[in-house]
Design a protein around this motif. Structure first.
Motif, PDB file in Angstrom:
ATOM      1  N   LYS A  95      46.239  46.722   2.225  1.00 56.54           N
ATOM      2  CA  LYS A  95      45.108  46.772   1.298  1.00 56.54           C
ATOM      3  C   LYS A  95      43.906  46.042   1.883  1.00 56.54           C
ATOM      4  N   ARG A  99      40.307  47.655   3.064  1.00 56.04           N
ATOM      5  CA  ARG A  99      39.045  47.095   2.568  1.00 56.04           C
ATOM      6  C   ARG A  99      38.099  46.788   3.719  1.00 56.04           C
ATOM      7  N   GLN A 102      36.509  50.030   4.789  1.00 58.01           N
ATOM      8  CA  GLN A 102      35.906  50.797   3.702  1.00 58.01           C
ATOM      9  C   GLN A 102      36.725  52.044   3.372  1.00 58.01           C
ATOM     10  N   GLY A 103      38.049  51.884   3.351  1.00 55.13           N
ATOM     11  CA  GLY A 103      38.911  52.985   2.959  1.00 55.13           C
ATOM     12  C   GLY A 103      39.703  53.584   4.102  1.00 55.13           C
ATOM     13  N   LYS A 171      42.360  55.616   2.148  1.00 55.81           N
ATOM     14  CA  LYS A 171      42.343  55.547   0.684  1.00 55.81           C
ATOM     15  C   LYS A 171      40.901  55.419   0.231  1.00 55.81           C
ATOM     16  N   PRO A 173      37.972  54.282  -1.891  1.00 50.52           N
ATOM     17  CA  PRO A 173      37.813  53.154  -2.818  1.00 50.52           C
ATOM     18  C   PRO A 173      37.751  53.609  -4.269  1.00 50.52           C
ATOM     19  N   ASP A 174      38.232  52.769  -5.175  1.00 49.81           N
ATOM     20  CA  ASP A 174      38.331  53.149  -6.584  1.00 49.81           C
ATOM     21  C   ASP A 174      36.976  53.412  -7.229  1.00 49.81           C
ATOM     22  N   ASP A 175      35.914  52.824  -6.683  1.00 58.61           N
ATOM     23  CA  ASP A 175      34.609  52.967  -7.324  1.00 58.61           C
ATOM     24  C   ASP A 175      33.798  54.133  -6.757  1.00 58.61           C
ATOM     25  N   ILE A 179      34.685  58.765   0.883  1.00 57.32           N
ATOM     26  CA  ILE A 179      34.035  57.959   1.911  1.00 57.32           C
ATOM     27  C   ILE A 179      32.862  58.765   2.453  1.00 57.32           C
ATOM     28  N   ALA A 405      32.991  45.455   5.958  1.00 58.73           N
ATOM     29  CA  ALA A 405      33.223  45.011   4.578  1.00 58.73           C
ATOM     30  C   ALA A 405      32.372  43.793   4.224  1.00 58.73           C
ATOM     31  N   GLU A 409      29.532  43.723   1.291  1.00 59.78           N
ATOM     32  CA  GLU A 409      29.605  42.796   0.168  1.00 59.78           C
ATOM     33  C   GLU A 409      28.339  41.959   0.059  1.00 59.78           C
TER      34      GLU A 409
END
Length: 605
Positions: A95, A99, A102-103, A171, A173-175, A179, A405, A409
């Motif tokens: 995970k 992150r 970025q996926g 994966k 990202p949930d938001d 990508i 990442a 951020e």
């Protein structure tokens, strides 16, 4: 493998720095006009002898650098029958790597933390890949085996078949739905830019007479001349297994976005010298993650090709090259084109390492090193026969996100700043603005300031709705492009304005100071010189009000100068990249100081 070539390139770069010096991006153009001596071909070839350690068939296996502490690359020696507690730890680690990327994360299986290629037996490798798939399933991620290589090892004089594997874990990202990457397409006129994009996005080969490019044109004169004169967009998606999702599999852009886990937006820019200002504005406004430079196999490096290459260097955007029209180019002409291109790339103005892509292993190696400062992948394709397109699409599938990442951020924690590069007035909707969110997180019903207006002021507005890739959404994060509908209609909204958080307290400016490099000017530049300035989405005429410690400047000169916008104030930031051009005059620079204006004094003017 994934990072070995990066270390090799850094070593090559340090070696070059000792011999010829490392050019600053400010004068990246200069070497393009210098016929300096080329590096020795044998030295260039030797730089790639260790580029792919898993491709070696001899017994002397090449090692990888030690595992990086940060980033999205993870080494795993063995993942055979781990305990549940160990699985939970591995999932947490995956995970974190996702992150960081970025996926996307790259796993090297059969490799120790020190980079040594131990290899695994077939049963251990299969078990390790099963464990990796189990870890990914717990996170809702997909697993794609990029390549699997056999090693030869001797144990007690008995030969054992060992292998290592490179695996892509992805994966979304949930938001966000997918990508996202932006790829600007540059190249001289009639080299096949729009045709290539049409073939990739439509899924249908060209008929040799420009059928595929029709979907990219926006104006009547473009259909008549076959030349792009504006900025147009189209999208290409990839699902979780790496399969293409385009208009052959889907009927609408919304359907493509819904069915893909990675989405590329192609920004098709004009190639004719007549529309160079539009091309520069599109390149600076849309902040692409990558540049795809198109070169015709028949004509080679001609026209604006060299200038577009210089733009990518000046803006420090990673780029790769696609040579088109392979089907109508004689082998000797194609070889001459590639050699000429390599000469430019290896010259002192570029200091790049050309990497001809011929196999899928080359694609994986180039994709892993796509953010490198030195490697430039070169593809040879045909939009009519389809030759080479499979390698190009696989490379596009492997392109990593442009931001790290930590950087992302940091930018998301800043106040909202949205740069406007498109304006619309739609019936029943009102004012719609297209642009790029450079920092912060933007949501529906957010109150922002729009400006600067003609008097330098900012007007309060509210974001009513948001769309990305023609689909509604509720949130936009830093680095993403979007279209915003406002609650009110304001006159004279123009490209180059911004939407800003009131806490940012934005101020407009007419005067700004910059350090510039004059790339070319036929005579000398004096006070009063007028030029078109490009700063992000801003494009406006500016007047040179003064030159520090000099009366004039000429080609190749570096100077600190004071500019004044001629028409209206703008919002700019210190440290922003600056490009200016008037006729044959061209230069680049960086803004060093901004002088905010008072609203009352601006209104009097």
């Amino acid at each position: 493998m994934a990072i070995f070539i990066q270390q090799q390139q850094r070593q090559n770069k340090r070696h070059k720095t000792k011999s010829i010096g490392s050019p600053d991006p400010m004068d990246a153009f200069l070497g393009l006009y210098d016929n300096g001596s080329d590096s020795d071909d044998d030295d260039w070839i030797s730089q790639f002898e260790l580029a792919d350690p898993l491709a070696s068939n001899n017994n002397q296996q090449k090692n990888l650098p030690p595992e990086p502490q940060s980033g999205n690359i993870e080494y795993k020696l063995k993942l055979v029958n781990p305990s549940e507690q160990r699985i939970q730890h591995l999932v947490t680690q995956m995970k974190w790597r996702l992150r960081e990327g970025q996926g996307e994360a790259i796993y090297e299986i059969g490799v120790g933390d020190d980079g040594f290629l131990h290899g695994l037996s077939r049963s251990d490798m299969d078990a390790s890949l099963d464990t990796l798939s189990n870890m990914a399933r717990r996170l809702g991620a997909s697993v794609t085996i990029l390549r699997r290589r056999s090693l030869e090892a001797t144990d007690n004089e008995v030969m054992k078949d060992l292998s290592v594997a490179e695996v892509l874990v992805r994966k979304v990202p949930d938001d966000q739905r997918s990508i996202d990457l932006r790829v600007a397409v540059l190249g001289n006129v009639e080299v096949g830019k729009s045709t290539l994009i049409g073939v990739l996005t439509q899924g249908q080969l060209d008929n040799g007479r420009g059928l595929a490019r029709l979907n990219m044109f926006r104006h009547k004169h473009e259909f008549q001349t076959g030349r792009t004169s504006s900025v147009s967009h189209d999208i290409l998606g990839f699902d979780s297994s790496g399969q293409i999702v385009n208009y052959e599999q889907a009927t609408t852009a919304e359907e493509i976005c819904d069915n893909c886990s990675k989405l590329l937006t192609f920004i098709d820019l004009a190639g004719h010298q007549k529309y160079l200002r539009t091309t520069i504005r599109g390149l600076t406004s849309y902040s692409p993650h990558y540049v795809m430079l198109i070169v015709s196999g028949t004509s080679g490096v001609v026209g604006t090709t060299r200038e577009h290459l210089g733009l990518a260097l000046a803006l420090e955007v990673p780029f790769f090259i696609v040579i088109t029209k392979q089907d109508v180019t004689r082998p000797q002409v194609l070889a001459d084109t590639i050699q000429h291109l390599e000469t430019h790339l290896k010259g002192p103005g570029c200091n790049k390492v050309p990497f001809r892509i011929e196999t899928e292993d080359d694609v994986i190696t180039a994709g892993a090193a796509s953010l490198s400062e030195t490697t430039v992948p070169i593809f040879v394709v045909s939009s009519v026969t389809g030759r080479g397109l499979n390698l190009l699409t696989k490379f596009l599938h492997l392109l990593p996100p442009g931001w790290g990442a930590l950087e992302r951020e940091k930018m998301e924690q800043e106040p909202v700043e949205f740069q406007i590069y498109e304006t619309f007035c739609l019936p029943q909707v009102g004012t719609v603005l297209g642009g790029l969110l450079t920092q912060g997180v933007l949501t529906e019903n957010m109150n922002l300031l729009l400006g600067p207006l003609e008097d330098g002021s900012f007007h309060p507005v509210q974001v009513q709705s948001i769309q990305r890739h023609k689909s509604s959404c509720r949130i936009v994060r830093a680095g993403q492009s979007a279209s915003l509908a406002l609650n009110i209609e304001l006159p004279n909204i123009r490209k180059g304005m911004i939407l800003a958080d009131p806490h940012l307290k934005p101020q407009a400016t007419l005067y700004f100071q910059a350090t510039i490099v004059v790339l070319f000017h036929s005579t000398s530049i004096h006070k009063g010189f007028q030029t078109t300035v490009h700063i992000g989405s801003i494009q406006q005429t500016a007047v040179l009000e003064g030159i520090m410690a000099a009366k004039h400047i000429v080609t190749n000169d570096t100077a600190s100068v004071l500019f004044r916008f001629l028409q209206h104030p703008e919002f700019i930031r210190t440290g922003s990249r600056l490009l200016f051009r008037t006729g044959s005059t061209q230069g680049i620079g960086k803004i060093t100081q901004v002088f905010p204006i008072e609203i009352d004094s601006c209104a009097e003017k």
